[in-house]
Scaffold this motif. Structure first.
Motif, PDB file in Angstrom:
ATOM      1  N   PRO A   1      10.157  -4.729   6.462  1.00  0.00           N
ATOM      2  CA  PRO A   1       8.592  -4.971   6.611  1.00  0.00           C
ATOM      3  C   PRO A   1       8.058  -4.134   7.499  1.00  0.00           C
ATOM      4  O   PRO A   1       8.551  -3.450   8.547  1.00  0.00           O
ATOM      5  N   PRO A   2       6.510  -4.092   7.366  1.00  0.00           N
ATOM      6  CA  PRO A   2       5.932  -3.012   8.176  1.00  0.00           C
ATOM      7  C   PRO A   2       6.228  -3.372   9.587  1.00  0.00           C
ATOM      8  O   PRO A   2       6.323  -4.685  10.289  1.00  0.00           O
ATOM      9  N   ARG A   3       6.619  -2.264  10.413  1.00  0.00           N
ATOM     10  CA  ARG A   3       6.976  -2.608  11.744  1.00  0.00           C
ATOM     11  C   ARG A   3       5.646  -2.738  12.811  1.00  0.00           C
ATOM     12  O   ARG A   3       4.667  -2.278  12.493  1.00  0.00           O
ATOM     13  N   SER A   4       5.789  -3.393  14.021  1.00  0.00           N
ATOM     14  CA  SER A   4       4.796  -3.548  14.715  1.00  0.00           C
ATOM     15  C   SER A   4       4.185  -2.282  15.388  1.00  0.00           C
ATOM     16  O   SER A   4       5.225  -1.634  15.777  1.00  0.00           O
ATOM     17  N   PRO A   5       2.893  -2.189  16.009  1.00  0.00           N
ATOM     18  CA  PRO A   5       2.591  -0.552  16.561  1.00  0.00           C
ATOM     19  C   PRO A   5       3.330  -0.606  17.876  1.00  0.00           C
ATOM     20  O   PRO A   5       3.397   0.274  18.464  1.00  0.00           O
ATOM     21  N   THR A   6       3.682  -1.862  18.388  1.00  0.00           N
ATOM     22  CA  THR A   6       4.320  -1.791  19.853  1.00  0.00           C
ATOM     23  C   THR A   6       5.661  -1.592  19.783  1.00  0.00           C
ATOM     24  O   THR A   6       6.214  -1.245  20.731  1.00  0.00           O
TER      25      THR A   6
ATOM     26  N   LYS B   1       0.682  -1.099   0.001  1.00  0.00           N
ATOM     27  CA  LYS B   1       0.011  -0.008   0.068  1.00  0.00           C
ATOM     28  C   LYS B   1       0.778   1.390  -0.239  1.00  0.00           C
ATOM     29  O   LYS B   1       1.786   1.275   0.905  1.00  0.00           O
ATOM     30  N   VAL B   2       0.733   1.874  -1.166  1.00  0.00           N
ATOM     31  CA  VAL B   2       1.798   3.106  -0.942  1.00  0.00           C
ATOM     32  C   VAL B   2       0.809   4.466  -1.324  1.00  0.00           C
ATOM     33  O   VAL B   2       0.022   4.497  -2.106  1.00  0.00           O
ATOM     34  N   LEU B   3       1.295   5.434  -0.476  1.00  0.00           N
ATOM     35  CA  LEU B   3       0.633   6.726  -0.487  1.00  0.00           C
ATOM     36  C   LEU B   3       1.838   7.750  -1.287  1.00  0.00           C
ATOM     37  O   LEU B   3       2.677   8.001  -0.715  1.00  0.00           O
ATOM     38  N   VAL B   4       1.156   8.230  -2.351  1.00  0.00           N
ATOM     39  CA  VAL B   4       2.071   9.175  -3.033  1.00  0.00           C
ATOM     40  C   VAL B   4       1.620  10.664  -2.939  1.00  0.00           C
ATOM     41  O   VAL B   4       0.378  11.024  -2.941  1.00  0.00           O
ATOM     42  N   VAL B   5       2.489  11.527  -2.307  1.00  0.00           N
ATOM     43  CA  VAL B   5       2.348  12.744  -1.794  1.00  0.00           C
ATOM     44  C   VAL B   5       3.027  13.756  -2.648  1.00  0.00           C
ATOM     45  O   VAL B   5       4.477  14.059  -2.498  1.00  0.00           O
ATOM     46  N   ASP B   6       2.432  14.788  -3.651  1.00  0.00           N
ATOM     47  CA  ASP B   6       3.186  15.225  -4.341  1.00  0.00           C
ATOM     48  C   ASP B   6       2.201  16.576  -4.933  1.00  0.00           C
ATOM     49  O   ASP B   6       1.135  16.309  -5.353  1.00  0.00           O
ATOM     50  N   ASP B   7       2.611  17.964  -4.691  1.00  0.00           N
ATOM     51  CA  ASP B   7       1.815  18.925  -5.230  1.00  0.00           C
ATOM     52  C   ASP B   7       1.716  19.013  -6.730  1.00  0.00           C
ATOM     53  O   ASP B   7       1.051  19.720  -7.186  1.00  0.00           O
ATOM     54  N   HIS B   8       2.608  18.453  -7.343  1.00  0.00           N
ATOM     55  CA  HIS B   8       2.718  18.352  -8.871  1.00  0.00           C
ATOM     56  C   HIS B   8       1.918  17.352  -9.364  1.00  0.00           C
ATOM     57  O   HIS B   8       2.114  16.227  -9.025  1.00  0.00           O
ATOM     58  N   GLN B   9       0.712  17.956  -9.828  1.00  0.00           N
ATOM     59  CA  GLN B   9      -0.319  16.975 -10.320  1.00  0.00           C
ATOM     60  C   GLN B   9       0.162  15.945 -11.065  1.00  0.00           C
ATOM     61  O   GLN B   9      -0.175  14.643 -10.984  1.00  0.00           O
TER      62      GLN B   9
ATOM     63  N   TRP C   1       0.801   4.943  15.259  1.00  0.00           N
ATOM     64  CA  TRP C   1       0.688   4.131  14.102  1.00  0.00           C
ATOM     65  C   TRP C   1       1.790   4.513  12.995  1.00  0.00           C
ATOM     66  O   TRP C   1       2.162   3.908  11.967  1.00  0.00           O
ATOM     67  N   GLY C   2       2.722   5.588  13.328  1.00  0.00           N
ATOM     68  CA  GLY C   2       3.644   6.228  12.411  1.00  0.00           C
ATOM     69  C   GLY C   2       4.697   5.460  12.063  1.00  0.00           C
ATOM     70  O   GLY C   2       5.163   5.607  11.004  1.00  0.00           O
ATOM     71  N   GLY C   3       4.980   4.917  13.100  1.00  0.00           N
ATOM     72  CA  GLY C   3       6.252   4.033  13.014  1.00  0.00           C
ATOM     73  C   GLY C   3       6.206   2.787  12.047  1.00  0.00           C
ATOM     74  O   GLY C   3       7.164   2.225  11.825  1.00  0.00           O
ATOM     75  N   GLN C   4       4.878   2.307  11.668  1.00  0.00           N
ATOM     76  CA  GLN C   4       4.738   1.382  10.956  1.00  0.00           C
ATOM     77  C   GLN C   4       5.034   1.775   9.398  1.00  0.00           C
ATOM     78  O   GLN C   4       5.209   0.846   8.564  1.00  0.00           O
ATOM     79  N   ILE C   5       4.997   2.951   9.113  1.00  0.00           N
ATOM     80  CA  ILE C   5       5.269   3.475   7.826  1.00  0.00           C
ATOM     81  C   ILE C   5       6.323   3.657   7.213  1.00  0.00           C
ATOM     82  O   ILE C   5       7.328   4.349   8.161  1.00  0.00           O
ATOM     83  N   SER C   6       6.970   3.128   6.195  1.00  0.00           N
ATOM     84  CA  SER C   6       8.432   3.710   5.842  1.00  0.00           C
ATOM     85  C   SER C   6       7.943   4.887   4.730  1.00  0.00           C
ATOM     86  O   SER C   6       7.283   5.019   4.063  1.00  0.00           O
TER      87      SER C   6
ATOM     88  N   ALA D   1      -6.210   7.544   7.479  1.00  0.00           N
ATOM     89  CA  ALA D   1      -7.213   6.439   6.747  1.00  0.00           C
ATOM     90  C   ALA D   1      -6.680   5.591   6.016  1.00  0.00           C
ATOM     91  O   ALA D   1      -7.348   4.571   6.158  1.00  0.00           O
ATOM     92  N   PHE D   2      -5.659   5.620   5.271  1.00  0.00           N
ATOM     93  CA  PHE D   2      -5.094   4.706   4.360  1.00  0.00           C
ATOM     94  C   PHE D   2      -4.147   3.624   5.062  1.00  0.00           C
ATOM     95  O   PHE D   2      -4.082   2.484   4.921  1.00  0.00           O
ATOM     96  N   ARG D   3      -3.549   4.187   5.938  1.00  0.00           N
ATOM     97  CA  ARG D   3      -2.533   3.355   6.703  1.00  0.00           C
ATOM     98  C   ARG D   3      -1.555   2.438   5.810  1.00  0.00           C
ATOM     99  O   ARG D   3      -1.409   1.267   5.598  1.00  0.00           O
ATOM    100  N   PRO D   4      -0.780   3.435   4.923  1.00  0.00           N
ATOM    101  CA  PRO D   4       0.118   2.853   4.007  1.00  0.00           C
ATOM    102  C   PRO D   4       1.181   1.929   4.379  1.00  0.00           C
ATOM    103  O   PRO D   4       1.717   2.246   5.687  1.00  0.00           O
ATOM    104  N   ASP D   5       1.619   1.044   3.731  1.00  0.00           N
ATOM    105  CA  ASP D   5       3.157   0.720   4.119  1.00  0.00           C
ATOM    106  C   ASP D   5       4.390   1.397   4.018  1.00  0.00           C
ATOM    107  O   ASP D   5       5.123   1.630   4.652  1.00  0.00           O
TER     108      ASP D   5
END
Length: 574
Positions: free
Chosen positions: A566-571, A449-457, A518-523, A489-493
Motif C-alpha cells: 500500500p502507499p507508504r506514508s510521506p514520513t 492511480k497509475v502513471l504510464v511512462v513510455d516513449d513508444h506511443q 513524496w517519492g517514497g510513496q510511489i511504487s 502533479a499526479f502523485r500516482p500510487d
C-alpha cells in the motif's frame, strides 16, 4: 614436360634436358654462301646455328640471345670483324663469348696478332679445314656445357649452403629467444582472450538490444489483444484473428526469451533455483504453456505418467521450459492433426521423460547435430513453421545444468522422432520439507492511480487503455523530464516506467523520484524491453520495486499491481 599418361619428370631429368639442349652458335659473314658452307660443315643436332650477314645483325643477335661461340669473318663492309670483336669484348654480357676469326685475306703475323688482341680465341684461314673447325667448335661447345653445369651446380650448392646457414641461424635464434617467444605467445593469448571477451560482450549487448527492440512493438500488440478480451459480441472471424495474434505474440516472446537464455548460459549467468518438486506438476505447467501450439496445429497430446510421484531436485521454471521447448518443437515438425506423446518413467534410479511424435522425422546423419546452435534438419526446411534453431540447444544446456542428459532418436525421414531427457531423482527427503504455497495470479486489484511512462506511443496508449479497463486512474508521459513533472502533479500510487527514455533514462527518473519527499510513496515498476540481468540489477540499485519485461501478460500485470505494498506514508523513510 611429361605428356599425357607419362610419369612426372624428375628434377635431375629436367637439368639433363637443359644441358642436352642444342647450343647456340653465332656465325657472321657478309657472304651468304659462306654462311651456308659453315652451316653445312657444322650441321649437328647438338648445335643451333644463328646467321648474321653484318656486324649490326650480329650485335642484335647477341643482345637477344646467349651464345656459346661466335665464328666471325674478319673482313666485312661497314665494320670489320676486329672492330665488332672489340665491341663484343667491351660489353659485360658478351665479354666471355669465345670468338673464332675466319679470313681469306690476312695471313701475316701482324693480322693474327691483331685478331688475338681484339679478343679472339682462335684464328682460321679460308678455305676452312672442316675437321679442324668441327674439332675446335666441339671443344668450345663442350667447355660451354661444362661451364653451365658448373654454374648450375655452384648455384645449387650456394643455395644449399645458404639454406643450411639460414636454418642454423634460425635454430640458434629460436634457442636463444625461446623464453621471449613463449612470453610473446602468452601475451598474445591473453590479448586474444581479452578480444574474445570483448566480442562476447558486444554479442551479448547486441542480443539484449535486439530483444529490447523486438519487445517494444510486441507490447502494444499484446495489449491490444488483451483489450479485445473485454469486448463482447465479437464476430467469430475477429475472435479467431485475436486468438491467432495472441498466440503468435506468445511465440515471439518465447523466441526472444530463448535467445536471451542462450546468451546467459554462454556467460554462465543462469542459476537454477532448485526445490523438491513432483515431475507431474512440471508436466502440467508445460502442457498448459504449449497448449496454444497444439491447438494451432490440431495435434492430439497424450500423457503417460506413473501413478507413483517422481520427485526431483530441480528448478521448476527451467525444467518446464525444457518440456515446453520439446513439445512446441514436436508440434512444429509434425503435420497437422498429428499425435504427440509425453511419457515418464523411472529407470535405473533415474527419471526418464520421453517426448515423441509421428512427425517428419530426422535423418540418421543429422541426429548428432540437432542440439547444435542454429541447426535445422534439412527435411524440416521446406516445412518449417518458424524458429531460430536454438530451442534444442537451450534444452541441452538446461538439462545438463540439472545434471542430466538428453538424446534425440528417429528411425528416419517420415518416421517421427523422440527426445529422451534423463534426470537424477531427488535425494532423500529433508527432515522438514519446505512448504510450497499454491498461489494463483490475482484477477483483480484495488483501483489505483497509475502513471504510464513510455516513449513508444502505441505502447503507452495501449497499456493505459488496458489499465483503464481494469478500473485504474491512468496518466501518461513520454520522456524522463515529463515523467517527473507528471509524478509531481499526479502523485500516482504506481509508476510503470520504461528504462530507455529520451532526456532522462528510467534509472535516472527513479533515482530523482526517490530523492523527493513524496517519492517514497510511489511504487515504481520497470516495464521495459530490457530483460537481462544487468538491467534488473541496475533497476534495483536505482530504486525500482519490480521489473516486468515487455510484452507483459495481463494476468502477470494484475498480480504484480495487486502484490505491491500500500502507499507508504510521506514520513516513512524511502
Amino acid at each position: 614436360m611429361s605428356g599425357p599418361g607419362e610419369e612426372p619428370t624428375r628434377p635431375g631429368a629436367v637439368l639433363s634436358t637443359i644441358f642436352d639442349a642444342p647450343i647456340n652458335i653465332l656465325i657472321v659473314d657478309d657472304e651468304p654462301k659462306n654462311l651456308t658452307v659453315l652451316e653445312t660443315l657444322l650441321d649437328s643436332p647438338g648445335y643451333r646455328l644463328v646467321r648474321a650477314e653484318s656486324a649490326d645483325q650480329a650485335l642484335l643477335a647477341l643482345v637477344a640471345e646467349e651464345f656459346a661461340l661466335l665464328i666471325l669473318d674478319v673482313r666485312m663492309p661497314g665494320m670489320t670483324g676486329f672492330e665488332l670483336a672489340q665491341i663484343i669484348k667491351g660489353r659485360k654480357k658478351t665479354a666471355r663469348v669465345p670468338i673464332i676469326f675466319l679470313t681469306a685475306y690476312y695471313n701475316e703475323d701482324q693480322h693474327v696478332l691483331e685478331g688475338y688482341g681484339s679478343g679472339a680465341v682462335d684464328y682460321l684461314h679460308k678455305p676452312v679445314n672442316a675437321p679442324v673447325l668441327r674439332s675446335k667448335v666441339a671443344v668450345f661447345a663442350e667447355l660451354y656445357r661444362k661451364g653451365r653445369e658448373v654454374e648450375v651446380s655452384n648455384r645449387a650448392l650456394l643455395a644449399e649452403v645458404t639454406e643450411r646457414r639460414r636454418a642454423e641461424n634460425e635454430l640458434q635464434a629460436l634457442n636463444e629467444n625461446l623464453d621471449r617467444l613463449v612470453a610473446e605467445r602468452t601475451r598474445r593469448l591473453e590479448q586474444l582472450q581479452v578480444e574474445l571477451r570483448e566480442a562476447a560482450r558486444r554479442k551479448d549487448e547486441f542480443i539484449a538490444t535486439l530483444a529490447h527492440e523486438l519487445r517494444n512493438p510486441l507490447a502494444p500488440v499484446r495489449n491490444a489483444t488483451q483489450l479485445l478480451q473485454y469486448q463482447k459480441d465479437i464476430p467469430a472471424p475477429a475472435l479467431h484473428a485475436r486468438d491467432v495474434i495472441s498466440r503468435q505474440v506468445g511465440v515471439m516472446s518465447r523466441l526472444i526469451d530463448d535467445l536471451m537464455d542462450v546468451s546467459r548460459i554462454d556467460q554462465g549467468r543462469i542459476e537454477l533455483r532448485r526445490e523438491r518438486i513432483a515431475l507431474a506438476a512440471v508436466v502440467d505447467l508445460a502442457v498448459e504453456s504449449s497448449r496454444p501450439s497444439m491447438l494451432e496445429f490440431g495435434h492430439r497430446l497424450a500423457l503417460k505418467l506413473p501413478e507413483a510421484p517422481i520427485l526431483l531436485d530441480a528448478d521448476p521454471v527451467r525444467l518446464s521450459q525444457v518440456l515446453v521447448n520439446l513439445l512446441t518443437n514436436a508440434a512444429k515438425y509434425t503435420d497437422r492433426c498429428g499425435h504427440i506423446e509425453l511419457a515418464a518413467e523411472v529407470v535405473g534410479g533415474e527419471a526418464r521423460v520421453i517426448v515423441s511424435d509421428d512427425g517428419i522425422g530426422i535423418p540418421e546423419n543429422e541426429l548428432p547435430n540437432v542440439f547444435n546452435m542454429f541447426a535445422q534438419v534439412e527435411g524440416a526446411l521446406t516445412r518449417s513453421r518458424g524458429g531460430l534453431g536454438i530451442g534444442l540447444t537451450l534444452v541441452r544446456h538446461l538439462v545438463e545444468l540439472h545434471g542430466g542428459r538428453v538424446e534425440a532418436q528417429s528411425a528416419g525421414i517420415g518416421q517421427g522422432s523422440a527426445f529422451v531427457v534423463t534426470l537424477p531423482l531427488a535425494t532423500a527427503a529433508p527432515a522438514t520439507a519446505p512448504a510450497v504455497a499454491e498461489t494463483s495470479p490475482a484477477t483483480t486489484c484495488r483501483p489505483m492511480k497509475v502513471l504510464v511512462v513510455d516513449d513508444h506511443q502505441d505502447g503507452a496508449e495501449s497499456m493505459s487503455a488496458l489499465l483503464a479497463m481494469q478500473g485504474h486512474d491512468v496518466r501518461m508521459a513520454h520522456d524522463g523530464e515529463a515523467a517527473l513533472a507528471a509524478a509531481d502533479a499526479f502523485r500516482p500510487d504506481v509508476m510503470l516506467l520504461d528504462i530507455g527514455l529520451p532526456l532522462l533514462s528510467g534509472y535516472e527518473v527513479c533515482r530523482r523520484l526517490r530523492e523527493q519527499p513524496w517519492g517514497g510513496q510511489i511504487s515504481v515498476v520497470a516495464l521495459t524491453g530490457w530483460g537481462d540481468h544487468d538491467a534488473v540489477m541496475k533497476g534495483e540499485a536505482a530504486g525500482f520495486d519490480r521489473h516486468l519485461v515487455k510484452p507483459v501478460d495481463e494476468a502477470l500485470l494484475v498480480s504484480t499491481l495487486a502484490g505491491l505494498a500500500p502507499p507508504r506514508s510521506p514520513t516513512n523513510p524511502t
